[in-house]
Structure formats: C-alpha cells, structure tokens
Design a protein around this motif. Structure first.
Motif, PDB file in Angstrom:
ATOM      1  N   VAL A 175      39.164  37.263  52.132  1.00  0.00           N
ATOM      2  CA  VAL A 175      38.165  36.977  51.589  1.00  0.00           C
ATOM      3  C   VAL A 175      37.619  35.943  53.048  1.00  0.00           C
ATOM      4  O   VAL A 175      38.122  35.804  53.810  1.00  0.00           O
ATOM      5  CB  VAL A 175      38.692  35.553  50.843  1.00  0.00           C
ATOM      6  N   LYS A 188      37.594  34.176  46.877  1.00  0.00           N
ATOM      7  CA  LYS A 188      39.170  33.912  46.275  1.00  0.00           C
ATOM      8  C   LYS A 188      39.265  34.934  44.741  1.00  0.00           C
ATOM      9  O   LYS A 188      40.197  35.393  44.700  1.00  0.00           O
ATOM     10  CB  LYS A 188      39.744  32.861  46.500  1.00  0.00           C
ATOM     11  N   SER A 189      39.041  34.251  43.765  1.00  0.00           N
ATOM     12  CA  SER A 189      39.045  34.800  42.307  1.00  0.00           C
ATOM     13  C   SER A 189      38.544  36.408  42.207  1.00  0.00           C
ATOM     14  O   SER A 189      39.765  37.546  41.724  1.00  0.00           O
ATOM     15  CB  SER A 189      38.375  33.702  41.218  1.00  0.00           C
ATOM     16  N   THR A 201      39.986  34.299  54.157  1.00  0.00           N
ATOM     17  CA  THR A 201      41.803  34.278  54.613  1.00  0.00           C
ATOM     18  C   THR A 201      41.291  35.368  56.520  1.00  0.00           C
ATOM     19  O   THR A 201      41.437  35.416  57.243  1.00  0.00           O
ATOM     20  CB  THR A 201      41.744  35.358  54.348  1.00  0.00           C
ATOM     21  N   GLY A 257      39.269  28.220  51.430  1.00  0.00           N
ATOM     22  CA  GLY A 257      39.791  30.061  50.981  1.00  0.00           C
ATOM     23  C   GLY A 257      39.834  30.883  51.818  1.00  0.00           C
ATOM     24  O   GLY A 257      40.273  31.958  51.125  1.00  0.00           O
ATOM     25  N   ASN A 301      35.286  29.762  47.296  1.00  0.00           N
ATOM     26  CA  ASN A 301      36.537  29.608  46.368  1.00  0.00           C
ATOM     27  C   ASN A 301      36.018  30.926  45.412  1.00  0.00           C
ATOM     28  O   ASN A 301      36.857  31.800  44.329  1.00  0.00           O
ATOM     29  CB  ASN A 301      36.812  28.227  45.408  1.00  0.00           C
TER      30      ASN A 301
END
Lengths: 324, 267
Positions: free
Chosen positions: A36, A28-29, A58, A56, A25
């Motif tokens: 990610v 992600k940011s 990818t 999260g 997570n």
C-alpha cells in the motif's frame, strides 16, 4: 491475488486528510497482501509520513517541496506519474477533491488507461477491480471494470472508514524530489466568506426547501442545526430555495450545488427532485420532514415525519436539546 | 481568437425520478416518454463563459462541437442560438458505445483538425454520467494546461485568467493559451436565446465529420476502444422502506424521531 495499490494522499494542517486515511484503509483490502503505497506532496509531507504508516501505508513516496501546497495539476501529475512508474500498481486511488478531479484524468490519459470519477465503492470482485459510482444525478448506480492497468478511481469522502491508527507502524520512504517547473501561475486566493463547518465535512446537515415558504423559515433550520451542535451540524438548502433568494448559493445542495455525505441529512420541506438527491443521496441516513406523504424524498429517507414543519421543527429542536 | 465549446445532448436531468428507468439487460437508460433531451446545463454555462469574453470586446470566433448522433444537432443549435458562430457535429457509428477515452480522442482530433484553437470550454461534467474527466482528458491529449471548475474566465493577452471554485474559497490562476477550462454553475445563469436568435441559428453552418474525416481508426474509438467497461447500471433500491414516525402531536413525533436516532447511535 496480491497487487500493489497507490493512494494519492493529501495534506491539511500538517497531517494527512481524513479522506487519505480512509483511502489507505480501502487500499489495504484492495491490495490483498500487496504493498500500500502513498504519495505525500507538500511542505508537511515528512511530518505526515508517520500518520500515513499508522493508517495502513507500507511505503511512502514523499516530497517536502512547498510548491505542491498550491495544487498545480502539472506538478502533481508529474510526481504521481513518477510514483506510478516506480511502483507499477494495479490500482491508483485519489480523493474526489480538486486535486483528484484535476490529476486523476491526467494520469489515466497519460498512461493510456481509464479512470472512474466520484466513486462511492471500490472493491476486488473475483480478482477484478470494480468501481461503483452514482450517475444520472444520483438516480442510478454504475459499476465499472477496467480493461487496462492501472485502474484509477477518485473516491468520495467518507465512502470508507479509516482504520484505527497502528501506533509505531513504519515502512520504506522514497524521495520524489522537488516539483517540476510549472506554467500555471497562481495569482491569488480568496477565502470563502462562510463561517462554521464546511457542508462537505459536517457530520450533520439540516437543509430547507421551498416548502419553508420564505427566507424566515431558514432561521428555524439554523436553530435545529444549532440544537444538534455547532461543532457537528451545519445548514443547507435546495436549489428552489436558493433560486428564490432565501439562502446563499454557497449553501445549495444538489447537482448544481454541493455534494454532501453526512452521517445524518435532515431534509425539511424538500420534495426531493432528482437534482437535489444528486447532492445528498450519499448521506449515511436521511430524515425527511414534509407535509406531502407522497414526496419523493420519502423514497430515500430512512425516517420520515409527515407534518407541517412549522410545528415539527420547533418540537424537534426541543427534543434534540433535551436529549443532550 | 478561436474558442471551442464542447456540448453534449443528454436526457433531461429534471426528469422526475418516477419516470427514470433503466434497462438492466443492456445497461442503458430508457428515454422517458414525452421528455425531450436537452443540452447539458454545464455545457450551456461553458458557452456562456465563452460568449462573455466575446462580448467584452475580444475578436473571437466560437465553434460549438458535439460528438453524438444526428439528434445532437439540437444541442449544437442551442449554443448557436446563444451566440456561437459555427457548429461541428462528430457523428459516426464507430463512435457509439465508447468510454471517455473514445470521446476525448474524437474531440481532441476535431480540435486539432480545426487548427489554431486558443481555448476549449467544457462543462465541469456532463449532467448524465456526471464523470467530469473529458476536459482534462482533452488537455492531456493535446499537451495543454487545464483550469477546472471555473466561476470566471478572462483572456489577458496570451493568457487565460481563471477563477476556480475550491472547497475553501476561490483560487485565481493564469494559464498560457491554448488551454482548456471546465466551467461550473457558479459562473451564473446561461443566457436564454430569443426567438430571433433561434431563427438566426437555423441559418448557421453545422459541419459534419466522421471518423475518417478525423483520421481516426474505427477500432480505437467507440466500443472497441473502450477501457472502462460498464458492468452494471441499476436504480438503487433504497426506496420504499421509509419508517414513518408516528405520534399524536408534533412533540410526540419529534421525541419518537430522537429516540430512533439515539437507537441508531446517530445522536
């Protein structure tokens, strides 16, 4: 500016660890729209991929070789380095775990870049990656930037929230193949003889210090933890109490003991010396019970009760039980 | 066999929090008045691990190495007083202001120059910056294995047998020598030198090497070689706003605390 972020995932009980989900997570940011990626290494890597995507990720770099379950640093470093080489991420995140502490510096020095260990915060700040970490026994916080790439950080458990799992999420999977040869021989593993919750994972830690007066005082500390719930709370001790032989060394919280980051840390008859605060200052909330209103622990506590623990703790046990 | 113990002199971690100050302009810790710097406690424990092997009957020479200013010689002397044989101070203005890359380059170059080193003992972290990457960094630089967070270290033939502290127990690993081990407090208390040993340590040799002695380019170490940039160092302002839970009786205090915890959704 988008960049790819690689998380070095860890597996437990056939799934990704809670810290891995937190790091995904955070990644992600940091990625700001970039990929990610996560490495999943170990016998259950295949089964855990779905949780990684849901948390999260990818892209998954995966190897189901059971050799990785032993956590040999040379094998892990080779696999993580291969993923770094393929993905070319701007940031690599590890957990501050035995694996992270062993492998993150390997990757940093192998790739002539740098690592910030034991971070409590990682963020993009005006296009630059910044890592925040406690130092000087928790007395100070240091913020670092990186002149080299990838920026590498190991991150303390519970520094970030995990995202709500996205059901049905999926992505690309890359096979990293079997583990490389290792010259590290695992001779044996002896399980710790501690029962119940691990201090590092418990949502609530109730800790006692020298002010308890004797080993018997810890029976009340245990009773308070029990009142919060044996599935939620465990006990800890200051170095002073451990040195006096009142409580097992495995329960010591502090610079030379364990670092805990519970939602609630209840410090009973603990003055709050620097070396103790190094072990608990990352707690989401500290409640202090101490006779001395000048005690250092009150500087970090959110709530404090000034009083004799012998009167306050039994009353608190009753009040906590009644509140359930 | 030849062991190297890496030692660092640091501000005393037992400094009361009230005496801990930071210069936020220079991002430096201001030394507390009247509190002398000390050998990082984990390094003392690393020395203890090396000394126990020596005492168990192995023919071991122990060299204690520190990168630091002249004042770091005190840390070296302490390990010599504990029983190490020789000291090595790595001192050069070019080493100042560096990051862990610089430290690892300097220590690794010194270990290579010493030659025939069988094992390097480091503390699990220095108790000032609490970073914990130098030992593994040395191992990676020298192409060696490392066992981190050890509670017991033994040498069996050409292998090092290390019991490691893991969250759920103790793992025993066997590594080929030469290797690096980082030692944790679970090993036990480091010995405290006796007066006679302190006197003896004063007579032991402490060699000094500079960047040139190590064949290091001054631009590759210290501030100019640093890749980790300290942007900010500060004392977190969590303090001062504790909410003291009042009450006429302990029962009332306890109830008011539980109410507050429920309002915060902690309970």
């Amino acid at each position: 500016m988008a960049q790819d972020v690689l998380v070095v995932g860890e597996l437990a009980g056939g799934d990704i660890t809670s810290t891995t989900a937190e790091l995904l997570n955070a990644a992600k940011s940091l990625a700001e729209g970039g990929a990610v990626a996560v490495t999943l290494l170990g016998a259950t890597a295949g089964a855990a991929a779905a949780s990684a995507f849901a948390a999260g990720a990818t892209k998954v770099f995966s190897s189901g070789d059971a050799a990785y379950d032993d956590g040999r640093a040379d094998q892990w470093a080779a696999a993580v380095d291969a993923a770094v080489g393929q993905q070319n991420p701007g940031v690599v995140l590890f957990a501050q775990s035995p694996i992270g502490r062993d492998v993150a510096p390997r990757i940093a020095f192998r790739r002539n870049t740098a690592v910030a260990m034991d971070c409590v915060g990682v963020a993009m700040d005006g296009g630059s990656f910044k890592a925040t970490r406690p130092c000087y026994g928790g007395n100070a916080l240091a913020v670092y930037s990186f002149a080299s790439s990838p920026a590498i950080a190991t991150v303390r458990a519970k520094s970030f929230d995990a995202a709500a799992p996205a059901a049905g999420a999926s992505g690309e999977t890359v096979d990293l193949g079997a583990a490389s040869a290792s010259s590290i021989e695992i001779v044996g593993m002896e399980a710790a003889v501690s029962t119940g919750l691990k201090m590092e994972e418990a949502p609530i830690v109730v800790a006692g210090g020298r002010g308890l007066g004797d080993a018997e005082g810890f029976r009340e500390i245990e009773a308070l933890a029990e009142a919060f719930g044996s599935d939620k709370a465990t006990t800890g001790a200051s170095r002073a109490a451990v040195d006096l032989g009142w409580y097992p060394p495995a329960k010591q919280v502090g610079l030379t003991g364990k670092v805990v980051t519970p939602d609630l840390y209840v410090a009973v008859a603990i003055s709050g010396a620097s070396q103790h605060m190094a072990g608990c200052s990352g707690s989401k909330m500290i409640v202090a019970i101490n006779r001395d209103k000048e005690a250092n622990i009150f500087k970090t506590a959110k709530y404090g009760i000034v009083g004799d623990w012998k009167a306050v703790v039994p009353a608190l046990i009753a009040a906590v039980k009644a509140a359930k | 066999m030849h062991f190297v113990v890496c030692a660092k002199q640091i501000p005393d971690p037992e400094t009361p929090p009230s005496a801990f100050r930071v210069n936020e302009q220079t991002n430096e810790v201001i030394p507390a008045q009247g509190i002398a710097p000390v050998l990082s406690q984990f390094d003392a424990i690393a020395a203890e691990a090396a000394l126990r092997i020596k005492e168990a009957g192995s023919d071991v020479k122990i060299t204690v190495v520190s990168m630091g200013k002249e004042s770091a010689a005190a840390a070296i002397k302490q390990v010599l007083a504990m029983g190490a044989d020789e000291g090595l101070l790595l001192d050069d203005d070019a080493f100042q202001g560096g990051d862990w890359n610089g430290t690892v380059k300097v220590l690794s170059a010194a270990i290579q120059k010493l030659g025939n080193v069988d094992a390097v003992f480091c503390g699990r972290q220095a108790a000032d910056w609490d970073m914990g990457q130098t030992g593994v960094g040395i191992a990676e630089t020298l192409g060696w294995q490392a066992a981190i967070i050890a509670k017991d270290v033994k040498v069996e033939g050409d292998k090092m047998v290390v019991q490691r502290v893991l969250p759920d127990g103790f793992q025993t690993v066997k590594l080929p020598l030469p290797s690096v081990v980082t030692v944790s407090n679970e090993l036990g208390e480091p010995r405290y030198p006796k007066l006679a040993q302190i006197m003896q340590a004063a007579k032991k040799t402490v060699t000094k090497w500079s960047a040139a002695d190590l064949g290091l380019d001054a631009g590759a170490v210290g501030a100019s070689g640093a890749q980790l940039k300290l942007e900010r160092l500060f004392i977190p302002q969590a303090g001062g706003n504790v909410i003291i839970i009042e009450g006429e009786t302990p029962q009332e205090q306890a109830q008011n605390l539980v109410n507050a915890l429920q309002a915060d959704k902690v309970l």
